[in-house]
Scaffold this motif. Structure first.
Motif, PDB file in Angstrom:
ATOM      1  N   ALA A 147       0.848  -1.198   0.000  1.00 42.59           N
ATOM      2  CA  ALA A 147       0.000   0.000   0.000  1.00 42.59           C
ATOM      3  C   ALA A 147       0.879   1.242   0.000  1.00 42.59           C
ATOM      4  N   ALA A 148       0.357   2.313  -0.579  1.00 44.65           N
ATOM      5  CA  ALA A 148       1.087   3.579  -0.592  1.00 44.65           C
ATOM      6  C   ALA A 148       1.061   4.200   0.797  1.00 44.65           C
ATOM      7  N   GLU A 149       2.167   4.830   1.182  1.00 45.77           N
ATOM      8  CA  GLU A 149       2.267   5.474   2.489  1.00 45.77           C
ATOM      9  C   GLU A 149       1.656   6.871   2.489  1.00 45.77           C
ATOM     10  N   SER A 150       1.402   7.429   1.321  1.00 42.60           N
ATOM     11  CA  SER A 150       0.816   8.765   1.216  1.00 42.60           C
ATOM     12  C   SER A 150      -0.380   8.725   0.279  1.00 42.60           C
ATOM     13  N   VAL A 151      -1.309   9.640   0.496  1.00 36.97           N
ATOM     14  CA  VAL A 151      -2.522   9.690  -0.327  1.00 36.97           C
ATOM     15  C   VAL A 151      -2.196  10.109  -1.757  1.00 36.97           C
ATOM     16  N   GLU A 152      -1.246  11.029  -1.912  1.00 33.78           N
ATOM     17  CA  GLU A 152      -0.901  11.557  -3.223  1.00 33.78           C
ATOM     18  C   GLU A 152       0.580  11.391  -3.512  1.00 33.78           C
ATOM     19  N   THR A 153       0.921  11.468  -4.778  1.00 35.08           N
ATOM     20  CA  THR A 153       2.320  11.474  -5.193  1.00 35.08           C
ATOM     21  C   THR A 153       2.945  12.817  -4.831  1.00 35.08           C
ATOM     22  N   GLN A 154       4.122  12.783  -4.242  1.00 31.97           N
ATOM     23  CA  GLN A 154       4.818  14.014  -3.877  1.00 31.97           C
ATOM     24  C   GLN A 154       5.523  14.587  -5.094  1.00 31.97           C
ATOM     25  N   GLN A 155       5.134  15.813  -5.487  1.00 30.62           N
ATOM     26  CA  GLN A 155       5.755  16.480  -6.624  1.00 30.62           C
ATOM     27  C   GLN A 155       7.025  17.195  -6.165  1.00 30.62           C
ATOM     28  N   ILE A 156       8.103  17.047  -6.926  1.00 32.58           N
ATOM     29  CA  ILE A 156       9.362  17.715  -6.607  1.00 32.58           C
ATOM     30  C   ILE A 156       9.384  19.033  -7.366  1.00 32.58           C
ATOM     31  N   ARG A 157       9.159  20.143  -6.655  1.00 35.94           N
ATOM     32  CA  ARG A 157       8.972  21.420  -7.336  1.00 35.94           C
ATOM     33  C   ARG A 157       9.968  22.496  -6.913  1.00 35.94           C
ATOM     34  N   SER A 158      10.586  22.373  -5.745  1.00 34.71           N
ATOM     35  CA  SER A 158      11.522  23.414  -5.321  1.00 34.71           C
ATOM     36  C   SER A 158      12.778  23.356  -6.196  1.00 34.71           C
ATOM     37  N   ARG A 159      13.388  24.517  -6.415  1.00 26.60           N
ATOM     38  CA  ARG A 159      14.580  24.581  -7.271  1.00 26.60           C
ATOM     39  C   ARG A 159      15.740  23.799  -6.655  1.00 26.60           C
ATOM     40  N   ARG A 160      15.841  23.798  -5.332  1.00 24.44           N
ATOM     41  CA  ARG A 160      16.925  23.055  -4.682  1.00 24.44           C
ATOM     42  C   ARG A 160      16.800  21.557  -4.963  1.00 24.44           C
ATOM     43  N   GLU A 161      15.584  21.026  -4.800  1.00 28.37           N
ATOM     44  CA  GLU A 161      15.376  19.601  -5.055  1.00 28.37           C
ATOM     45  C   GLU A 161      15.562  19.267  -6.532  1.00 28.37           C
ATOM     46  N   ARG A 162      15.167  20.189  -7.412  1.00 26.59           N
ATOM     47  CA  ARG A 162      15.277  19.922  -8.841  1.00 26.59           C
ATOM     48  C   ARG A 162      16.734  19.979  -9.299  1.00 26.59           C
ATOM     49  N   HIS A 163      17.545  20.790  -8.637  1.00 24.67           N
ATOM     50  CA  HIS A 163      18.979  20.757  -8.919  1.00 24.67           C
ATOM     51  C   HIS A 163      19.577  19.438  -8.441  1.00 24.67           C
ATOM     52  N   GLN A 164      19.040  18.901  -7.345  1.00 27.53           N
ATOM     53  CA  GLN A 164      19.534  17.627  -6.828  1.00 27.53           C
ATOM     54  C   GLN A 164      19.236  16.479  -7.797  1.00 27.53           C
ATOM     55  N   ILE A 165      18.032  16.470  -8.371  1.00 26.66           N
ATOM     56  CA  ILE A 165      17.715  15.395  -9.303  1.00 26.66           C
ATOM     57  C   ILE A 165      18.486  15.564 -10.611  1.00 26.66           C
ATOM     58  N   LYS A 166      18.859  16.806 -10.930  1.00 23.69           N
ATOM     59  CA  LYS A 166      19.737  17.033 -12.085  1.00 23.69           C
ATOM     60  C   LYS A 166      21.079  16.348 -11.861  1.00 23.69           C
ATOM     61  N   ASP A 167      21.578  16.425 -10.638  1.00 24.38           N
ATOM     62  CA  ASP A 167      22.852  15.771 -10.287  1.00 24.38           C
ATOM     63  C   ASP A 167      22.720  14.259 -10.362  1.00 24.38           C
ATOM     64  N   ILE A 168      21.544  13.733  -9.979  1.00 24.30           N
ATOM     65  CA  ILE A 168      21.315  12.283 -10.034  1.00 24.30           C
ATOM     66  C   ILE A 168      21.440  11.796 -11.470  1.00 24.30           C
ATOM     67  N   VAL A 169      20.806  12.504 -12.398  1.00 21.90           N
ATOM     68  CA  VAL A 169      20.864  12.112 -13.817  1.00 21.90           C
ATOM     69  C   VAL A 169      22.295  12.230 -14.341  1.00 21.90           C
ATOM     70  N   ALA A 170      23.006  13.307 -13.929  1.00 22.36           N
ATOM     71  CA  ALA A 170      24.374  13.514 -14.388  1.00 22.36           C
ATOM     72  C   ALA A 170      25.288  12.388 -13.902  1.00 22.36           C
ATOM     73  N   ASN A 171      25.060  11.910 -12.692  1.00 22.24           N
ATOM     74  CA  ASN A 171      25.907  10.846 -12.132  1.00 22.24           C
ATOM     75  C   ASN A 171      25.659   9.496 -12.771  1.00 22.24           C
TER      76      ASN A 171
END
Length: 208
Positions: A182-206
C-alpha cells in the motif's frame, strides 16, 4: 443628494477608479493562479492491478503537455538494509539480446498528456534494485521487517528550464502467506523546489 454628488463627482470618480483597479488586480491574480495550475507539471505514481508485490507500478502524466521520462530511481529499505539504484533500462535474460527495437528496452521516452506506462511489478523493481546493488534478495529481507519501496521519476517538461520529478513511498507487510502493498501517502509528492530539482539534475548527471 444630487447636488452633493455633482459637487463631489471628481472625488467619487477617483474612488471608483481605484476600486475598479483593485477588482481587476484580484481578477488577474485569480487568472494567473488558475493558469499556473494548468501549466504546472504533475506526475502520478500508483499501484495498479493487484495489492501484493505482483501489482504493477504505473506512472501517469497528468500535465497539460507531454513530458520525457529521463530516469527511474528506486530505493528499497528493509530493517537496516538499504539499496538504491536506477531501473530505467529493462533487464534481459542471460544470453538474450532482448527486443531489436531499443525503445522496448528502456522506460525512457515521451509520455503525452493523460498517458501512462507500467514500470513492471513492484516485485520486479525490488529484485532489480537489490540485484544491481550486488546483493541477494533473500539476505536483503531476511529480517522479516516491512519492506519500503520509494519510486522516483525524473523527467523533462517543455515549459520548465529544470528537470521535474515526483516520488511516492510504498510499504509492504507480510500478512499470512503474502506481502500486502500500500502507498504510504494519499498523493504522489511532486518535486517542485529549485533546490530539489537541482539535486535530481545531479542524479541524472551521475548516471552518465
Amino acid at each position: 443628494m444630487f447636488q452633493w454628488i455633482t459637487e463631489h463627482s471628481g472625488t467619487l470618480n477617483a474612488i471608483s477608479s481605484v476600486a475598479m483597479l483593485f477588482v481587476w488586480i484580484a481578477y488577474l491574480q485569480v487568472f494567473l493562479r488558475s493558469y499556473g495550475r494548468q501549466i504546472r507539471p504533475k506526475i502520478v505514481i500508483n499501484r495498479a492491478a493487484g495489492s501484493a508485490l505482483d501489482a504493477h507500478c504505473f506512472v501517469s502524466n497528468m500535465s497539460s503537455e507531454a513530458m520525457y521520462l529521463e530516469s527511474v530511481l528506486v530505493t528499497a529499505i528493509c530493517g537496516e538494509q538499504t539499496a538504491t539504484h536506477t531501473v530505467t533500462d529493462i533487464d534481459t535474460l542471460d544470453g538474450d539480446d532482448g527486443p531489436a527495437d531499443p525503445r522496448q528496452r528502456t522506460h525512457q521516452g515521451p509520455l503525452g498528456p493523460g498517458e501512462y506506462t507500467s514500470l513492471g511489478t513492484f516485485d520486479e523493481l525490488l529484485n532489480k534494485v537489490v540485484r544491481r546493488q550486488g546483493e541477494e534478495l533473500e539476505q536483503f529481507n531476511a529480517s522479516g521487517d516491512p519492506l519500503f519501496l520509494e519510486v522516483m521519476i525524473i523527467a523533462d517538461y517543455s515549459s520548465e528550464d529544470l528537470l521535474i520529478g515526483a516520488k511516492r513511498l510504498f510499504k509492504a507487510d507480510w500478512r499470512g502467506e503474502t506481502w500486502y502493498l500500500a502507498a504510504e501517502s494519499v498523493e504522489t509528492q511532486q518535486i517542485r523546489s529549485r533546490r530539489e530539482r537541482h539535486q535530481i539534475k545531479d542524479i541524472v548527471a551521475n548516471q552518465s
